[in-house]
Design a protein around this motif. Structure first.
Motif, mmCIF file in Angstrom:
data_model
loop_
_atom_site.group_PDB
_atom_site.id
_atom_site.type_symbol
_atom_site.label_atom_id
_atom_site.label_comp_id
_atom_site.label_asym_id
_atom_site.label_seq_id
_atom_site.Cartn_x
_atom_site.Cartn_y
_atom_site.Cartn_z
ATOM 1 N N THR A 1 60.031 54.981 52.836
ATOM 2 C CA THR A 1 59.698 53.735 53.873
ATOM 3 C C THR A 1 59.716 52.690 52.914
ATOM 4 O OG1 THR A 1 58.432 55.472 54.231
ATOM 5 C CG2 THR A 1 57.441 53.228 54.868
ATOM 6 N N VAL A 2 59.725 52.353 51.595
ATOM 7 C CA VAL A 2 60.208 51.652 50.688
ATOM 8 C C VAL A 2 61.397 51.350 51.043
ATOM 9 C CG1 VAL A 2 59.822 50.820 48.071
ATOM 10 C CG2 VAL A 2 58.369 52.124 48.891
ATOM 11 N N SER B 1 60.998 47.728 52.634
ATOM 12 C CA SER B 1 61.237 45.594 51.708
ATOM 13 C C SER B 1 62.407 45.682 52.334
ATOM 14 C CB SER B 1 62.060 46.577 49.972
ATOM 15 O OG SER B 1 62.173 47.759 49.966
ATOM 16 N N THR C 1 53.348 50.032 57.793
ATOM 17 C CA THR C 1 53.870 48.952 55.928
ATOM 18 C C THR C 1 54.165 47.924 56.299
ATOM 19 O OG1 THR C 1 55.414 50.624 55.787
ATOM 20 C CG2 THR C 1 53.426 51.292 55.312
ATOM 21 N N ALA D 1 53.270 43.950 54.304
ATOM 22 C CA ALA D 1 54.227 43.772 53.191
ATOM 23 C C ALA D 1 55.249 42.515 53.595
ATOM 24 C CB ALA D 1 55.306 44.432 53.057
ATOM 25 N N THR E 1 54.715 44.948 46.377
ATOM 26 C CA THR E 1 54.556 44.639 47.285
ATOM 27 C C THR E 1 55.155 46.509 48.425
ATOM 28 O OG1 THR E 1 54.744 42.686 48.038
ATOM 29 C CG2 THR E 1 54.839 43.889 49.865
ATOM 30 N N SER E 2 56.173 46.708 47.306
ATOM 31 C CA SER E 2 57.200 47.728 47.532
ATOM 32 C C SER E 2 55.620 49.194 46.568
ATOM 33 C CB SER E 2 58.446 48.119 46.804
ATOM 34 O OG SER E 2 59.356 47.128 47.303
ATOM 35 N N ILE E 3 55.434 49.041 45.820
ATOM 36 C CA ILE E 3 54.468 49.682 45.244
ATOM 37 C C ILE E 3 53.012 49.739 46.725
ATOM 38 C CG2 ILE E 3 52.803 50.640 43.151
ATOM 39 C CD1 ILE E 3 54.787 49.710 41.712
ATOM 40 N N SER F 1 53.210 49.521 49.739
ATOM 41 C CA SER F 1 53.724 50.204 50.670
ATOM 42 C C SER F 1 54.026 51.863 50.070
ATOM 43 C CB SER F 1 55.303 50.359 51.141
ATOM 44 O OG SER F 1 55.180 48.090 51.163
ATOM 45 N N PHE F 2 54.354 52.397 48.976
ATOM 46 C CA PHE F 2 54.797 53.738 48.514
ATOM 47 C C PHE F 2 53.419 54.321 48.563
ATOM 48 C CE2 PHE F 2 54.452 56.948 45.401
ATOM 49 C CZ PHE F 2 56.200 57.224 45.789
#
Lengths: 227, 336
Positions: free
Chosen positions: A31-32, A36, A100, A104, A149-151, A153-154
């Motif tokens: 997903t990330v 991203s 997400t 994001a 942001t990635s974290i 989403s993670f």
């Protein structure tokens, strides 16, 4: 500790807990990675350019975040089946990217906007093309925000429950939250084992969160509330 | 032609003559007006394909009877029902009990979350730097905890036999229990059987997980208020409560209204925690709208059109609330 080792070795529902943790990690990382890139492009567009429909797009981002996941579950379930992605982790990745992405983009655009525009203009003066400017100038400066942001989403994808519950049938494909739910309903008195499994699921989230908490909290607050 | 006014002015400067020849290559790329649209395209495709199109399908499906026959391989065409699903929804007793559960839960939880979050935010503002960071990290860890884990932990704490809550209540004198519950002692009280106490535990669990975000947002708002205002209030002899209502609250009103709407939206669609605490989809009296929609659509026999109709009703309620939120955001922030 004995509960932890018991859950790790004996597992839940015939599979080792490692299997579920791995499934969760695959879904969250997928997903990330997919999300991203898309989010960065879109965030650059709204933070760096003035164009028609920009406001419309931002309002669209706000509205789609409010759609309850359980509401879209029914059509998404049918869509995932039609695409042959039912019971596959890839199907979960696809759905999680969709859910997400709006936040994001919303969060990332504040980080892009915080990079001084003059740097890109200077690069352009030096003759750098758009791609080079984006990659060499903007990207390194936005990278910390992109990580935060990635974290986020993670964590969202790692914690996600209802899609994983519906789109995965085979127990070997369960993600950790679903496995935990299953375990809780099956052996409701084995609290030691249940707590051990919850702890194993929570540790990665807390560790990731601690790594970036300062930047992430400010990004979250800026993303949700601009007062 | 491609970039900015700075480029036009600076392009002729002698400082970068060596790189200048690369400039024409850019003209072979997209025209300038198309760049933002090209950057947006992947995002729009994802949002369109995974959120907007399913939303449309959900509305369409809510007018049909979609069951097992329609979702099997070689599906039969779905039967058109018109508003039939909706009449059935509004006639169902479950709709009213689910709606009541949803609304009452959201009202209570939002009020408690905002109250706890604001108080903790005010506390954080008074703490020293190191202590404040320590508390922020501590409470945000609760916020980051997976909802499934949150629910399971609270389920354990409220467990009838092994739970800490019943153990702690057991330390209280017996006659008090007789007064409140009419039972002779505290042990073995099943919290997770009846809807009322399931929702009590749910409120506790959700407030625990969501007040940190409010606290941190309020703290961020408080930091933006100039300290001179508070000094002036102190000189004028204003107490802490008056200061809050006369200075802090009016200045943070936009923050509070956004947090209020966000909390309402989040608490309206709570699913995971309820699913775990209520033990799946069997306790019908404990349904809220999202759990009811899920149950109709996915437990046998699947009634997907009916489930979609419930989901449409829930989405419409949320859209109205979202409208308030969007107006607030547009007013306080430059989305232009």
């Amino acid at each position: 500790m004995e509960h932890v080792s018991r859950v790790l070795t004996r597992g839940i529902a015939g599979h080792s807990v490692w299997r579920y943790l791995l499934n969760s990690a695959v879904v969250a990382l997928g997903t990330v990675l997919a999300g991203s890139v898309v989010a960065l492009l879109a965030a650059t567009a709204v933070a760096r350019f003035r164009f028609r429909f920009r406001t419309t797009f931002l309002i669209l981002l706000l509205i789609v975040q409010m759609i309850p996941a359980e509401a879209l579950l029914i059509p998404l379930f049918l869509m995932v089946r039609r695409l042959g992605l039912y019971d596959q982790l890839l199907g979960l990745v696809v759905v999680n990217v969709g859910f997400t992405l709006p936040f994001a983009i919303w969060m990332l655009r504040t980080f892009v906007a915080a990079v001084p525009k003059e740097l890109e203009e200077a690069a352009a003066i030096d003759g750098a093309g758009r791609l080079v400017t984006f990659w060499r100038v903007l990207f390194p400066l936005v990278a910390p925000g992109l990580v935060a942001t990635s974290i986020f989403s993670f964590i969202t994808a790692w914690n996600e429950f209802v899609f994983a519950l519906t789109l995965i049938n085979d127990q070997g494909g369960y993600t950790m939250p679903v496995a935990l739910g299953f375990f809780t309903s099956q052996r409701s008195t084995d609290w030691g084992g249940i707590m051990a499994a919850s702890t194993l699921m929570t540790i990665p989230v807390i560790v990731f969160f601690l790594l970036v908490q300062r930047r992430m909290v400010s990004g979250l607050v800026a993303g949700a509330v601009k007062g | 032609m491609a970039q900015t006014s700075t480029l036009d002015r600076g392009g002729a400067t002698p400082s970068a003559p060596a790189r200048r020849p690369t400039a024409p290559r850019r003209s072979r790329g997209l025209p300038a007006w198309a760049v933002p649209y090209a950057l947006l395209l992947p995002g729009l495709l994802v949002i369109g394909g995974l959120l907007l199109y399913p939303l449309y399908q959900m509305v369409e499906m809510s007018f049909y009877k979609v069951g097992l026959r329609q979702i099997r391989p070689n599906p039969r065409p779905a039967e058109f029902l018109g508003a039939g699903n909706y009449t059935e929804v509004f006639r169902s007793e479950l709709f009213w009990s689910s709606l009541r559960n949803t609304v009452v839960f959201a009202a209570v939880t939002v009020a408690l979350t905002l109250l706890a979050g604001t108080l903790v935010g005010l506390l954080l503002h008074r703490l020293g730097r190191a202590m404040s960071t320590f508390v922020v990290v501590g409470i945000m860890a609760a916020w980051a905890t997976p909802p499934t884990a949150t629910a399971v932990i609270w389920k354990w704490l409220f467990d009838a036999d092994a739970g800490v809550v019943n153990w702690a209540l057991g330390l209280l004198p017996g006659p008090l229990s007789e007064l409140i519950f009419g039972t002779s002692d505290w042990s073995g009280r099943p919290w997770l059987n009846s809807p009322a106490t399931i929702y009590l535990v749910l409120v506790v669990a959700v407030v625990w997980a969501s007040f940190p975000f409010i606290a941190v947002s309020v703290l961020a708002g408080l930091k933006s208020i100039p300290s001179e205002l508070y000094e002036a209030a102190r000189v004028d002899g204003s107490g802490p409560v008056t200061t809050f209502w006369k200075i802090t609250f009016p200045l943070l009103r936009p923050v509070f209204s956004v947090l209020l709407v966000l909390s309402v939206i989040w608490d309206f669609k709570v699913f995971t925690q309820l699913y775990v605490l209520a033990g799946g989809t069997t306790n019908r009296e404990a349904f809220n709208l999202s759990l009811w929609a899920y149950t109709e659509a996915f437990s046998a026999p699947p009634k997907m059109g009916f489930g979609a109709a419930i989901a449409v009703v829930l989405t419409l309620i949320l859209l109205v609330i979202t409208g308030v939120y969007v107006r607030q955001i547009v007013r306080t922030e430059d989305v232009r």
